[in-house]
Design a protein around this motif. Structure first.
Motif, PDB file in Angstrom:
ATOM      1  N   ASN A 247       1.022  -1.116  -0.206  1.00 58.03           N
ATOM      2  CA  ASN A 247       0.097  -0.177   0.097  1.00 58.03           C
ATOM      3  C   ASN A 247       0.989   1.264  -0.156  1.00 58.03           C
ATOM      4  O   ASN A 247       0.510   2.266  -0.630  1.00 58.03           O
ATOM      5  N   GLN A 250       2.321   1.754  -3.627  1.00 62.29           N
ATOM      6  CA  GLN A 250       1.249   2.579  -4.294  1.00 62.29           C
ATOM      7  C   GLN A 250       1.058   4.027  -4.046  1.00 62.29           C
ATOM      8  O   GLN A 250       0.932   4.917  -5.074  1.00 62.29           O
ATOM      9  N   GLY A 254       2.820   6.691  -6.553  1.00 63.43           N
ATOM     10  CA  GLY A 254       1.472   7.555  -7.284  1.00 63.43           C
ATOM     11  C   GLY A 254       1.783   9.048  -7.137  1.00 63.43           C
ATOM     12  O   GLY A 254       1.247   9.702  -7.813  1.00 63.43           O
ATOM     13  N   GLU A 349       1.414   6.200 -17.561  1.00 63.93           N
ATOM     14  CA  GLU A 349       1.264   4.728 -17.232  1.00 63.93           C
ATOM     15  C   GLU A 349       2.510   3.925 -16.957  1.00 63.93           C
ATOM     16  O   GLU A 349       2.474   2.873 -16.429  1.00 63.93           O
ATOM     17  N   GLU A 352       2.601   4.160 -13.272  1.00 65.84           N
ATOM     18  CA  GLU A 352       1.159   3.405 -12.676  1.00 65.84           C
ATOM     19  C   GLU A 352       1.557   1.958 -12.894  1.00 65.84           C
ATOM     20  O   GLU A 352       1.056   1.114 -11.873  1.00 65.84           O
ATOM     21  N   ALA A 353       1.979   1.359 -14.208  1.00 63.34           N
ATOM     22  CA  ALA A 353       2.305   0.136 -14.305  1.00 63.34           C
ATOM     23  C   ALA A 353       3.343  -0.513 -13.087  1.00 63.34           C
ATOM     24  O   ALA A 353       3.101  -1.472 -12.787  1.00 63.34           O
ATOM     25  N   GLU A 355       3.979   0.544 -10.215  1.00 59.77           N
ATOM     26  CA  GLU A 355       3.490   0.525  -8.820  1.00 59.77           C
ATOM     27  C   GLU A 355       2.596  -0.743  -8.851  1.00 59.77           C
ATOM     28  O   GLU A 355       2.627  -1.307  -7.840  1.00 59.77           O
ATOM     29  N   SER A 356       1.815  -1.013  -9.779  1.00 58.74           N
ATOM     30  CA  SER A 356       0.767  -1.995  -9.797  1.00 58.74           C
ATOM     31  C   SER A 356       1.786  -3.300  -9.747  1.00 58.74           C
ATOM     32  O   SER A 356       1.129  -4.131  -9.067  1.00 58.74           O
ATOM     33  N   LYS A 357       2.575  -3.478 -10.613  1.00 60.78           N
ATOM     34  CA  LYS A 357       3.274  -4.642 -10.531  1.00 60.78           C
ATOM     35  C   LYS A 357       3.990  -5.098  -9.167  1.00 60.78           C
ATOM     36  O   LYS A 357       3.778  -6.109  -8.659  1.00 60.78           O
ATOM     37  N   CYS A 360       1.355  -5.487  -6.506  1.00 55.25           N
ATOM     38  CA  CYS A 360       0.675  -7.059  -6.816  1.00 55.25           C
ATOM     39  C   CYS A 360       1.532  -8.053  -6.360  1.00 55.25           C
ATOM     40  O   CYS A 360       1.299  -9.124  -5.657  1.00 55.25           O
ATOM     41  N   GLN A 384       7.233 -10.620 -14.229  1.00 51.37           N
ATOM     42  CA  GLN A 384       6.876  -9.364 -13.878  1.00 51.37           C
ATOM     43  C   GLN A 384       8.011  -8.524 -13.396  1.00 51.37           C
ATOM     44  O   GLN A 384       7.739  -7.104 -14.008  1.00 51.37           O
TER      45      GLN A 384
END
Length: 450
Positions: A247, A250, A254, A349, A352-353, A355-357, A360, A384
Motif C-alpha cells: 500500500n 502505491q 503514485g 502509465e 502506474e504500471a 507501482e501496480s506490478k 501486486c 513481472q
C-alpha cells in the motif's frame, strides 16, 4: 490507507463547526488549508484502515486474556498459603512458588516456557553446586574462619564465571535468565550453608519443590487456558508488513503521476509504515526466540524454520528504507519530476504500471505466507519484475536524458536507481519466500482449470 475528505463550510456555520472540532479534535484533527471570502476548506486525514483497527482490537483482547491468566495463576499458587493442608506441607517456603509465578509468567506461551526452562535449569544446577560447596565447607573448614574462606572463594569463582557467560551473545540470547537464576540460587544456598545448624539438602529440596509448583501452574495455565502463541504473532506480523509496504508503494509512486498543483492541494503522504518496519528488528528476534520454545500447535510443527522469517524481515526492512528514500527523493525533486511527467517520451502509465506490478507481487508473496502455499518465484514473479526493469530502462535512455539539464538528469537518475534497487529487493524477497515454502513444507497450489 489514508483517505482525505474536503468539507465546505460557510461563514455562518463556522462557529458551530469550530465547537464540534474542539470536541472531536483528538479523533479527527482538522487542517485548515485555505481561507476564502465565503467558505473555509478543512482537510481531515483519517487513518481508518479496517485491517489495522481489527489488529488493534485483537491485540487488546489478547492483553485482557493475559491479565486474566496471570490472575488465575496467582490464585492457584496462593492456595499453598490459604489451605491449611497445603501450608503444612510447604510452610513459609510457599513464597518461592508465588515469586516464580510473578517473574516467570510472560505474555506468550513460548516466552513462559523459555523462562520456566531457564529458571528450572538455573535452580537445579545452582542449588546442586551450592549444596556440594556448602557440605564441603562444613567438612573441611574445621574452624569458622576456614569455612567462611571456602564459601567466599567459591562465590567469587562461580559468580565471576557465570557473569562472564552472560556476556557471550549466543548464551545471552536464550539463557541469560537461567544464568542469572543460577547465580542467585547458588549464593542463597551456599551462604545459608555457612551455618552448621542449617540442613542444606533440606533447604534446597524445599525451595526446588516450591519453584517446581510455580512452574507447573504457569505452564498449565499458559498452554491450556486460551494460549497466546509467539509464533502466530510473528507469522501475522510478517504477513501484515507485505500488505502495508504494498500500500505504501502505491501511495509513494503514485506521487509521480501527480502535478505540482495536485501535491500542494493534498496532504503529505505518510511514511509511518516504513518507520514502523524499520524498527521491527528487536521484536522479530524476540518473537522468533520465543517461538522456538513452543511445542507443536496448529499449523506450526517442531523445528519450524523461524530463522527464515528473520531473514524475510531483514529484507522487508531494507525495502522500507528504499521506499522511504524514494519518497524523500520525490519530495525534494518536484521540478525534475514535473519535467519527467510532462515529457513526450515518458507516459504516466509507466509509473502506474510499475507501482501496480510491485505492489501486486508483494501482496502475492504475503498471501503465500499467510495461506502457507508455495509461490513460483522463478516463473510469474520473475517475468513481472523483468518487465518492470524494462520500463525503467526506457526512462533513463541515453538519447533522451541528453536533452535535459544536469540537475534534472541527476534527480531522475537517482529516482530510477532507487526504483531499480527496490525491484531487486522484491526479487530477493521472492526467492526467500520460495525457500521458506520448500523448507517449511508449504502446500502446492492447485492449478485452476477453465
Amino acid at each position: 490507507m489514508e483517505s482525505t475528505h474536503v468539507i465546505a463550510i460557510t461563514n455562518r456555520e463556522e462557529d458551530n463547526i469550530r465547537k464540534e472540532n474542539k470536541m472531536f479534535q483528538f479523533q479527527l484533527p482538522p487542517i485548515i488549508s485555505q481561507l476564502g471570502k465565503n467558505e473555509v476548506h478543512c482537510l481531515s486525514t483519517i487513518t481508518s484502515n479496517p485491517r489495522h483497527k481489527q489488529m488493534h482490537r485483537d491485540q487488546d483482547t489478547r492483553k485482557i486474556i493475559h491479565c486474566i491468566k496471570v490472575g488465575i495463576s496467582l490464585v492457584l499458587v496462593s492456595l499453598l498459603y490459604l489451605l491449611n493442608p497445603l501450608f503444612k506441607q510447604v510452610g513459609e517456603n510457599a513464597m518461592w512458588a508465588i515469586m516464580t509465578v510473578v517473574v516467570m509468567f510472560e505474555f506468550s506461551a513460548g516466552a513462559t516456557l523459555g523462562k520456566g526452562f531457564n529458571r528450572g535449569l538455573g535452580t537445579i544446577i545452582g542449588g546442586g553446586l551450592g549444596c556440594l560447596v556448602a557440605l564441603f565447607a562444613q567438612s573441611i573448614g574445621i574452624h569458622r574462619v576456614g569455612n567462611s574462606i571456602i564459601i567466599a572463594v567459591s562465590v567469587f569463582i562461580f559468580g565471576s564465571f557465570a557473569t562472564y557467560l552472560r556476556l557471550i551473545p549466543s548464551i545471552k540470547k536464550r539463557y541469560d535468565y537461567g544464568v542469572m537464576i543460577f547465580i542467585l540460587t547458588f549464593n542463597l544456598v551456599v551462604v545459608s550453608g555457612a551455618r552448621v545448624n542449617v540442613k542444606v539438602w533440606e533447604l534446597a529440596r524445599e525451595r526446588l519443590l516450591n519453584i517446581l509448583i510455580g512452574f507447573i501452574v504457569c505452564v498449565c495455565v499458559s498452554l491450556f487456558v486460551f494460549p497466546l502463541w509467539a509464533s502466530n504473532e510473528l507469522h501475522d506480523s510478517i504477513v501484515s508488513r507485505f500488505l502495508d509496504l504494498a500500500n505504501t508503494i502505491q501511495g509513494c509512486l503514485g506521487e509521480c503521476t501527480k502535478t505540482i498543483d495536485e501535491k500542494e492541494n493534498q496532504p503529505r503522504f505518510s511514511f509511518n509504515v516504513c518507520n514502523s518496519v524499520l524498527n521491527s528488528k528487536s521484536k522479530d528476534e524476540s518473537l522468533a526466540n520465543f517461538a522456538k520454545w513452543e511445542p507443536w500447535h496448529g499449523k506450526f510443527g517442531l523445528s519450524y524454520p523461524w530463522g527464515r522469517y528473520l531473514k524475510i524481515g531483514e529484507i522487508l526492512r531494507e525495502m522500507a528504507a528504499f521506499i522511504l528514500a524514494t519518497g524523500r527523493c520525490l519530495e525534494a525533486s518536484k521540478e525534475p519530476m514535473a519535467t519527467l511527467r510532462e515529457s513526450e517520451w515518458v507516459h504516466l502509465e509507466t509509473c502506474e504500471a510499475l507501482e501496480s506490478k510491485v505492489a501486486c507481487i508483494l501482496r502475492e508473496l504475503g498471501d503465500s505466507i499467510k495461506k502457507m502455499m508455495k509461490c513460483d518465484a522463478e516463473g510469474c514473479v520473475s517475468e513481472q519484475l523483468k518487465a518492470a526493469r524494462e520500463d525503467l530502462s526506457f526512462i533513463i535512455s541515453t538519447s533522451k536524458m541528453a536533452q535535459l539539464e544536469d540537475a534534472q538528469v541527476l534527480a531522475i537518475a537517482t529516482f530510477v536507481f532507487l526504483l531499480m534497487e527496490l525491484i531487486g529487493k522484491v526479487e530477493e524477497l521472492a526467492k526467500e519466500v520460495e525457500e521458506l515454502g520448500d523448507i517449511a513444507g508449504f502446500r502446492t497450489p492447485i492449478p485452476a482449470f477453465s
